[in-house]
Design an enzyme around this catalytic site. Sequence first.
Site, PDB file in Angstrom:
ATOM      1  N   THR A 122       0.836  -1.204   0.000  1.00  0.00           N
ATOM      2  CA  THR A 122       0.000   0.000   0.000  1.00  0.00           C
ATOM      3  C   THR A 122       0.868   1.250   0.000  1.00  0.00           C
ATOM      4  O   THR A 122       0.812   2.061  -0.903  1.00  0.00           O
ATOM      5  CB  THR A 122      -1.010   0.083   1.151  1.00  0.00           C
ATOM      6  OG1 THR A 122      -1.933  -1.000   1.079  1.00  0.00           O
ATOM      7  CG2 THR A 122      -1.831   1.384   1.041  1.00  0.00           C
ATOM      8  N   TRP A 176       0.548  -9.821   3.464  1.00  0.00           N
ATOM      9  CA  TRP A 176       0.038  -9.169   2.253  1.00  0.00           C
ATOM     10  C   TRP A 176       0.728  -9.756   1.015  1.00  0.00           C
ATOM     11  O   TRP A 176       0.138  -9.811  -0.052  1.00  0.00           O
ATOM     12  CB  TRP A 176       0.297  -7.671   2.310  1.00  0.00           C
ATOM     13  CG  TRP A 176      -0.782  -6.825   2.887  1.00  0.00           C
ATOM     14  CD1 TRP A 176      -1.568  -5.935   2.211  1.00  0.00           C
ATOM     15  CD2 TRP A 176      -1.201  -6.726   4.257  1.00  0.00           C
ATOM     16  NE1 TRP A 176      -2.428  -5.301   3.064  1.00  0.00           N
ATOM     17  CE2 TRP A 176      -2.228  -5.766   4.330  1.00  0.00           C
ATOM     18  CE3 TRP A 176      -0.799  -7.357   5.429  1.00  0.00           C
ATOM     19  CZ2 TRP A 176      -2.854  -5.425   5.532  1.00  0.00           C
ATOM     20  CZ3 TRP A 176      -1.416  -7.027   6.624  1.00  0.00           C
ATOM     21  CH2 TRP A 176      -2.436  -6.074   6.662  1.00  0.00           C
ATOM     22  N   ASN A 188      -4.055 -11.255   2.796  1.00  0.00           N
ATOM     23  CA  ASN A 188      -4.897 -10.074   2.895  1.00  0.00           C
ATOM     24  C   ASN A 188      -5.631  -9.759   1.593  1.00  0.00           C
ATOM     25  O   ASN A 188      -5.016  -9.519   0.556  1.00  0.00           O
ATOM     26  CB  ASN A 188      -4.048  -8.860   3.286  1.00  0.00           C
ATOM     27  CG  ASN A 188      -4.897  -7.619   3.469  1.00  0.00           C
ATOM     28  OD1 ASN A 188      -5.616  -7.491   4.438  1.00  0.00           O
ATOM     29  ND2 ASN A 188      -4.812  -6.692   2.503  1.00  0.00           N
ATOM     30  N   GLU A 189      -6.962  -9.797   1.662  1.00  0.00           N
ATOM     31  CA  GLU A 189      -7.845  -9.366   0.568  1.00  0.00           C
ATOM     32  C   GLU A 189      -7.560 -10.068  -0.751  1.00  0.00           C
ATOM     33  O   GLU A 189      -7.802  -9.520  -1.828  1.00  0.00           O
ATOM     34  CB  GLU A 189      -7.785  -7.841   0.398  1.00  0.00           C
ATOM     35  CG  GLU A 189      -8.320  -7.107   1.615  1.00  0.00           C
ATOM     36  CD  GLU A 189      -8.183  -5.592   1.515  1.00  0.00           C
ATOM     37  OE1 GLU A 189      -7.572  -5.103   0.534  1.00  0.00           O
ATOM     38  OE2 GLU A 189      -8.661  -4.893   2.419  1.00  0.00           O
ATOM     39  N   GLU A 219     -10.620  -5.467   9.080  1.00  0.00           N
ATOM     40  CA  GLU A 219     -10.011  -4.207   8.643  1.00  0.00           C
ATOM     41  C   GLU A 219     -11.124  -3.260   8.259  1.00  0.00           C
ATOM     42  O   GLU A 219     -12.061  -3.633   7.547  1.00  0.00           O
ATOM     43  CB  GLU A 219      -9.054  -4.407   7.465  1.00  0.00           C
ATOM     44  CG  GLU A 219      -8.348  -3.108   7.066  1.00  0.00           C
ATOM     45  CD  GLU A 219      -7.394  -3.275   5.901  1.00  0.00           C
ATOM     46  OE1 GLU A 219      -6.597  -4.233   5.928  1.00  0.00           O
ATOM     47  OE2 GLU A 219      -7.450  -2.450   4.966  1.00  0.00           O
ATOM     48  N   ARG A 254     -14.872   3.883   2.360  1.00  0.00           N
ATOM     49  CA  ARG A 254     -15.567   2.772   1.725  1.00  0.00           C
ATOM     50  C   ARG A 254     -16.288   1.978   2.784  1.00  0.00           C
ATOM     51  O   ARG A 254     -15.865   2.019   3.936  1.00  0.00           O
ATOM     52  CB  ARG A 254     -14.582   1.873   0.958  1.00  0.00           C
ATOM     53  CG  ARG A 254     -13.594   1.136   1.849  1.00  0.00           C
ATOM     54  CD  ARG A 254     -12.534   0.448   1.084  1.00  0.00           C
ATOM     55  NE  ARG A 254     -11.260   1.129   1.265  1.00  0.00           N
ATOM     56  CZ  ARG A 254     -10.077   0.545   1.078  1.00  0.00           C
ATOM     57  NH1 ARG A 254     -10.004  -0.693   0.668  1.00  0.00           N
ATOM     58  NH2 ARG A 254      -8.966   1.191   1.284  1.00  0.00           N
TER      59      ARG A 254
END
Length: 668
Positions: free
Chosen positions: A95, A137, A183-184, A260, A382
Amino acid sequence: MWLCGLALLLGLSVEWGVEASWGKRSGTYWLDDAAGPTREFDGVGAVSGGGATSRLLVNYPEPYRSQILDYLFKPNFGAALQILKVEIGGDAQSTDGTEPSHMHYENDENYFRGYEWWLMKEAKKRNPDIKLIGLPWAFPGWIGKGENWPYKYPDVTAYYIVSWIAGAKKFHSLDIDYVGIWNERSFDSKYIKLLRYTLDKQELQHVKIIASDNLWEPISFLVLLDSELREAVNIIGAHYPGTTTVLTALQTHKKLWSSEDYSTFNNELGAGCWARILNQNFVNGNMTATIAWNLVASYYEELPFGRSGLMTAQEPWSGHYTVSPPIWITAHTTQFTLPGWQYLQVDGHLEGGGSFVALTDGQGNLTIIIETLTHGHSKCIRPPLFPFIVTPQKATFHLKGSFSKLQALQMWYSKMEFSSSNSTLFQSLGPIKVCEGVLTLSLGLDEIYTLTTLTTGHKGSFEDPPPSQPFPSKYQDDFNIRNPPFSEAPNFADQTGVFEYFVNTSDPGEHTYTLRQVVTQRPVTWVADAENTISVLGNYKWVNLTITSDIYIESEKGGAFIAGRVDKAGIYIGGAKGVFFWVLPDGTYRVTDDLNGNNILMKGLSGVRAKAWHTLTLILTGSNASGMLNGYPLWENVTVNSPENGWAAIGTRSFEFTQFDNFQVKAS
């Protein structure tokens, strides 16, 4: 109690509140522990990582670094966080930068890289009961064995993750409580089961698995379908759930977490977002833990999601930091609850809009948290927030069961102001009387109340930190540190690759201590990392500057650059523009305006070879750029019109060992 008795005799209510209540809507709410609790509260936390969000924190001088940590972790002082989630570094962009892996290579283990170990220990030092979570991640390239996928060899990935957990205990005396999957990104049921097996085999049965740190589905459906997976997964964790869950997640009878959330600019609007979801994640979605991304905005503000931490600490060179409003919103919950408390069975929706939750420790203590955040003042980044209306209102609470004898509750109050900077944040209003088990409040808009039996709440403070200052216009680092406290040099923010302190035993001269790019294989990435490694530094507003660095290319496949006016980083690093001065081991040089090295502004011969030290200098003045090699002009009068400003940077061509030394920047 004569006032309470008189009021009840006359059919009146004794009312407390900040605003007058005439003409307001009213609602009545019953709090009773006799019916039994609903779900166990697991805590409020924040994420360090995903990525490199605490990068600048470690460089703060004392006492300011310890003060920041106190605001985050110290009980009954500031945010008093109950959960700390950290990135398991994977050598890739996640990120706002890269975080180093404990295993760059298959035969490599080092449990002192990066700063997450240090941060977890600092958190534990302040709150021994804080819960720790590790989540990857990205993964070093050897995990994927040439593929951008961590599940082809699930036993290898499980070994890698479990080694991080075991290393935390062996080298830092840290017990990791929870671990996530990826992650995601996609999960793999076979891998989750194997991870559980590997944890148990290493006598880490206490470590619980969170899955899948993405959406509620398909993990919830598969947990219902697969009994072995159901045994392996302890927590269903969703990201940015919008305070709602799905039926299949509820049917799993697992704990549900917003693992998160938030990631919103940390002004009053961010505080409004945070206050709303801290309550409504449980009220609407039965989520018993909420974890903010991110812990502290300790990264250059122009990186993606600047100032999206619970507080801001992005100037170690000045010592300046800001205790942002979300810190005090967090305190409304964390200073008056503990993991293990139980939510009471209440609907939680206020008649006039807003919400409340009520929790108890089962031993007579009660905490009620109320929020009346309006739609326009509580939007998170979001997901989209559907319209709703909140109006001024009266709220009457009837305390029953073991709470019926309570005669007073402590009140803490916040009022978010959006037309001025006069917000009231976490103010103690002292004890308020409860009349025969009845308490009526006058609730305005954009307010947060905590009513509690606990008397330990405290709004901690220190003297103001030093004033804000820009990054120094003259900066240098020779990396001559024999035993550095951290593996990375101060203020360098790695964006692709990892740059670490290095002891160059083959050079007994002035280059014994250097900074080395150490990632030699493209990682299993989380986002589209750049093709070339890069670390940025400095003031994004820099225009005119001179950058100098010694470079040592270790491989015939490699190359090195210094750069100025670099305009993008973080998840956008692949598209970074600037002025890049490259030297390659075939004896050539290039000047490009992009990190990819495609748009060539100038090229020629340099005589640079691998395995030799050279000094590069890049001079940017207005629209003119020039470069020097080993103190002599190599190229000049290259016209550069954009970007107009940006960071300084160092980097390499591809993923190859390369060393840097005697780095200097002079900006004007």
